[in-house]
Design a protein around this motif. Sequence first.
Motif, PDB file in Angstrom:
ATOM      1  N   ASN A 232       0.806  -1.219   0.000  1.00 55.51           N
ATOM      2  CA  ASN A 232       0.000   0.000   0.000  1.00 55.51           C
ATOM      3  C   ASN A 232       0.839   1.270   0.000  1.00 55.51           C
ATOM      4  OD1 ASN A 232      -2.540  -1.327   0.001  1.00 55.51           O
ATOM      5  ND2 ASN A 232      -2.314  -1.722   2.186  1.00 55.51           N
ATOM      6  N   VAL A 233       2.034   1.202   0.556  1.00 56.37           N
ATOM      7  CA  VAL A 233       2.911   2.374   0.591  1.00 56.37           C
ATOM      8  C   VAL A 233       4.117   2.200  -0.316  1.00 56.37           C
ATOM      9  CG1 VAL A 233       2.200   3.058   2.899  1.00 56.37           C
ATOM     10  CG2 VAL A 233       4.132   1.494   2.629  1.00 56.37           C
ATOM     11  N   SER A 234       4.223   1.021  -0.956  1.00 59.72           N
ATOM     12  CA  SER A 234       5.320   0.727  -1.897  1.00 59.72           C
ATOM     13  C   SER A 234       6.690   0.946  -1.270  1.00 59.72           C
ATOM     14  CB  SER A 234       5.168   1.591  -3.163  1.00 59.72           C
ATOM     15  OG  SER A 234       3.960   1.301  -3.822  1.00 59.72           O
ATOM     16  N   GLN A 235       6.899   0.326  -0.122  1.00 58.83           N
ATOM     17  CA  GLN A 235       8.178   0.416   0.569  1.00 58.83           C
ATOM     18  C   GLN A 235       8.666  -0.982   0.958  1.00 58.83           C
ATOM     19  OE1 GLN A 235       7.929   3.065   3.904  1.00 58.83           O
ATOM     20  NE2 GLN A 235       7.579   4.883   2.649  1.00 58.83           N
ATOM     21  N   ILE A 236       9.977  -1.109   1.108  1.00 59.82           N
ATOM     22  CA  ILE A 236      10.586  -2.375   1.519  1.00 59.82           C
ATOM     23  C   ILE A 236      10.783  -2.356   3.032  1.00 59.82           C
ATOM     24  CG2 ILE A 236      12.633  -3.830   1.374  1.00 59.82           C
ATOM     25  CD1 ILE A 236      12.983  -2.943  -1.501  1.00 59.82           C
ATOM     26  N   ALA A 237      10.218  -3.347   3.715  1.00 60.35           N
ATOM     27  CA  ALA A 237      10.350  -3.435   5.164  1.00 60.35           C
ATOM     28  C   ALA A 237      11.433  -4.417   5.577  1.00 60.35           C
ATOM     29  CB  ALA A 237       9.018  -3.849   5.786  1.00 60.35           C
ATOM     30  N   CYS A 238      11.774  -5.350   4.694  1.00 57.68           N
ATOM     31  CA  CYS A 238      12.787  -6.359   5.005  1.00 57.68           C
ATOM     32  C   CYS A 238      13.545  -6.717   3.735  1.00 57.68           C
ATOM     33  CB  CYS A 238      12.123  -7.604   5.602  1.00 57.68           C
ATOM     34  SG  CYS A 238      13.245  -8.999   5.862  1.00 57.68           S
ATOM     35  N   LEU A 239      14.858  -6.789   3.854  1.00 53.83           N
ATOM     36  CA  LEU A 239      15.695  -7.200   2.729  1.00 53.83           C
ATOM     37  C   LEU A 239      16.815  -8.086   3.258  1.00 53.83           C
ATOM     38  CD1 LEU A 239      16.460  -7.083  -0.253  1.00 53.83           C
ATOM     39  CD2 LEU A 239      17.770  -5.006   0.217  1.00 53.83           C
ATOM     40  N   SER A 240      16.790  -9.352   2.849  1.00 55.35           N
ATOM     41  CA  SER A 240      17.785 -10.321   3.287  1.00 55.35           C
ATOM     42  C   SER A 240      18.496 -10.881   2.068  1.00 55.35           C
ATOM     43  CB  SER A 240      17.113 -11.443   4.081  1.00 55.35           C
ATOM     44  OG  SER A 240      18.033 -12.458   4.409  1.00 55.35           O
ATOM     45  N   HIS A 241      19.832 -10.931   2.142  1.00 47.32           N
ATOM     46  CA  HIS A 241      20.630 -11.422   1.018  1.00 47.32           C
ATOM     47  C   HIS A 241      21.678 -12.397   1.524  1.00 47.32           C
ATOM     48  CE1 HIS A 241      24.164 -10.982  -1.827  1.00 47.32           C
ATOM     49  NE2 HIS A 241      23.216 -11.487  -2.582  1.00 47.32           N
ATOM     50  N   SER A 242      21.764 -13.552   0.882  1.00 44.99           N
ATOM     51  CA  SER A 242      22.761 -14.569   1.239  1.00 44.99           C
ATOM     52  C   SER A 242      23.559 -14.943  -0.002  1.00 44.99           C
ATOM     53  CB  SER A 242      22.089 -15.815   1.807  1.00 44.99           C
ATOM     54  OG  SER A 242      21.337 -15.516   2.956  1.00 44.99           O
ATOM     55  N   GLY A 243      24.873 -15.132   0.183  1.00 41.97           N
ATOM     56  CA  GLY A 243      25.726 -15.522  -0.935  1.00 41.97           C
ATOM     57  C   GLY A 243      26.515 -14.350  -1.481  1.00 41.97           C
ATOM     58  N   GLN A 244      27.026 -14.524  -2.686  1.00 38.31           N
ATOM     59  CA  GLN A 244      27.829 -13.502  -3.348  1.00 38.31           C
ATOM     60  C   GLN A 244      27.188 -13.129  -4.671  1.00 38.31           C
ATOM     61  OE1 GLN A 244      31.812 -14.984  -3.711  1.00 38.31           O
ATOM     62  NE2 GLN A 244      32.259 -14.781  -1.541  1.00 38.31           N
ATOM     63  N   CYS A 245      26.946 -11.834  -4.848  1.00 42.15           N
ATOM     64  CA  CYS A 245      26.339 -11.351  -6.085  1.00 42.15           C
ATOM     65  C   CYS A 245      27.435 -10.746  -6.965  1.00 42.15           C
ATOM     66  CB  CYS A 245      25.276 -10.301  -5.774  1.00 42.15           C
ATOM     67  SG  CYS A 245      24.245  -9.875  -7.168  1.00 42.15           S
ATOM     68  N   PRO A 246      27.499 -11.104  -8.263  1.00 43.59           N
ATOM     69  CA  PRO A 246      28.572 -10.618  -9.135  1.00 43.59           C
ATOM     70  C   PRO A 246      28.630  -9.100  -9.253  1.00 43.59           C
ATOM     71  CG  PRO A 246      27.391 -12.428 -10.177  1.00 43.59           C
ATOM     72  CD  PRO A 246      26.613 -12.049  -8.964  1.00 43.59           C
ATOM     73  N   ASN A 247      27.464  -8.441  -9.276  1.00 43.01           N
ATOM     74  CA  ASN A 247      27.457  -6.982  -9.394  1.00 43.01           C
ATOM     75  C   ASN A 247      26.178  -6.424  -8.780  1.00 43.01           C
ATOM     76  OD1 ASN A 247      25.339  -6.959 -11.613  1.00 43.01           O
ATOM     77  ND2 ASN A 247      26.982  -8.110 -12.631  1.00 43.01           N
ATOM     78  N   HIS A 248      26.187  -5.118  -8.530  1.00 43.81           N
ATOM     79  CA  HIS A 248      25.058  -4.462  -7.866  1.00 43.81           C
ATOM     80  C   HIS A 248      23.823  -4.432  -8.754  1.00 43.81           C
ATOM     81  CE1 HIS A 248      27.388  -3.273  -4.381  1.00 43.81           C
ATOM     82  NE2 HIS A 248      28.335  -2.786  -5.166  1.00 43.81           N
ATOM     83  N   SER A 249      24.019  -4.293 -10.048  1.00 40.28           N
ATOM     84  CA  SER A 249      22.872  -4.207 -10.945  1.00 40.28           C
ATOM     85  C   SER A 249      22.075  -5.515 -10.952  1.00 40.28           C
ATOM     86  CB  SER A 249      23.339  -3.869 -12.367  1.00 40.28           C
ATOM     87  OG  SER A 249      24.199  -4.882 -12.876  1.00 40.28           O
ATOM     88  N   LEU A 250      22.773  -6.656 -10.825  1.00 41.20           N
ATOM     89  CA  LEU A 250      22.092  -7.943 -10.791  1.00 41.20           C
ATOM     90  C   LEU A 250      21.275  -8.086  -9.509  1.00 41.20           C
ATOM     91  CD1 LEU A 250      21.723 -10.527 -12.432  1.00 41.20           C
ATOM     92  CD2 LEU A 250      23.668 -11.493 -11.209  1.00 41.20           C
ATOM     93  N   LEU A 251      21.827  -7.590  -8.405  1.00 47.45           N
ATOM     94  CA  LEU A 251      21.094  -7.622  -7.144  1.00 47.45           C
ATOM     95  C   LEU A 251      19.854  -6.731  -7.226  1.00 47.45           C
ATOM     96  CD1 LEU A 251      20.881  -8.532  -4.208  1.00 47.45           C
ATOM     97  CD2 LEU A 251      22.400  -6.631  -3.580  1.00 47.45           C
ATOM     98  N   SER A 252      20.000  -5.577  -7.867  1.00 49.66           N
ATOM     99  CA  SER A 252      18.850  -4.679  -8.046  1.00 49.66           C
ATOM    100  C   SER A 252      17.777  -5.338  -8.907  1.00 49.66           C
ATOM    101  CB  SER A 252      19.302  -3.362  -8.690  1.00 49.66           C
ATOM    102  OG  SER A 252      20.243  -2.697  -7.876  1.00 49.66           O
TER     103      SER A 252
END
Length: 285
Positions: A232-252
């Motif tokens: 309803n407010v279009s916001q992220i309340a939780c973000l969890s990441h595990s492992g290794q991401c090659p670049n920031h754009s892929l994570l986005s």
Amino acid sequence: MSVLLNRNLPPSLSWKQFLSQESKAQLEAFDTGDSRKHRKLFLTPGMVRSSRGSCYLECGNTKVLAAVYGPRENLRSDGSAAVMEGRLSCQFSIAPFSSAVTDAEKDDRDLQKLCNDYEKAVEECMLSVVDVASFAKSTVDVSVLVLEHDGGILAHSLTAVSCALTNAGIHMHDLVIGVNAAIITQKEDDFKVIIDPRFVEECISYDCSENKDSPIKNVKVLSTVTVGFLPNVSQIACLSHSGQCPNHSLLSTAVKSCIDTCPLVYAAVQTFLKRALLNETANDV
């Protein structure tokens, strides 16, 4: 995918031996195409009669049960009433028979650490949406039990707890919709994002080709991402990441894919809320 899970298997046996031929074919195919969609959801209220509100969630073979108790009065160690603001407490547990991994292959300390991490994630996420001022000097207890683990238990737990709190009549500023994704690669510099991965798909392995027991051949699961989104407010309340991401754009890209999938899950949650309201209305008549 139908999997027969024997909880007392000796460690020398592989759980893949108990898959049907159809399940083996699905596992070996490992669909990583762009058409990969979120698995079907099933939610139902009122499964725990002794609780104030509850929600049972199924997504594929993942099964989560969330229950809400209280509010109860905050007490000091001497038993007297404590003047404190509202609190929310979470207990997260994973059943020992929840996954295809045998008991002999599990490490209780790793499992307990995982439960503690998920407890903090769920508690912090829900505190951002629950109106604790509405139950001052009291505590609301949330219990999460993972009955079967086939991927995405944190994401589905966020959705289940949000529904259970709503079913309990706890004031909330918004709902929390949990969606997870996995970043995989089959060829060098060829990365893909799959939504709602299964248990075998989200297991992080930096070189699956060396793992003879890996059910995923020629596929590397680089990292997993879990997003708790407020629709309803279009916001992220939780973000969890595990492992290794090659670049920031892929994570986005992975995070954006999770957010784009939230409306599908939100539609299922709205159906759950309508069913819960109809149940309450029928009980009042």
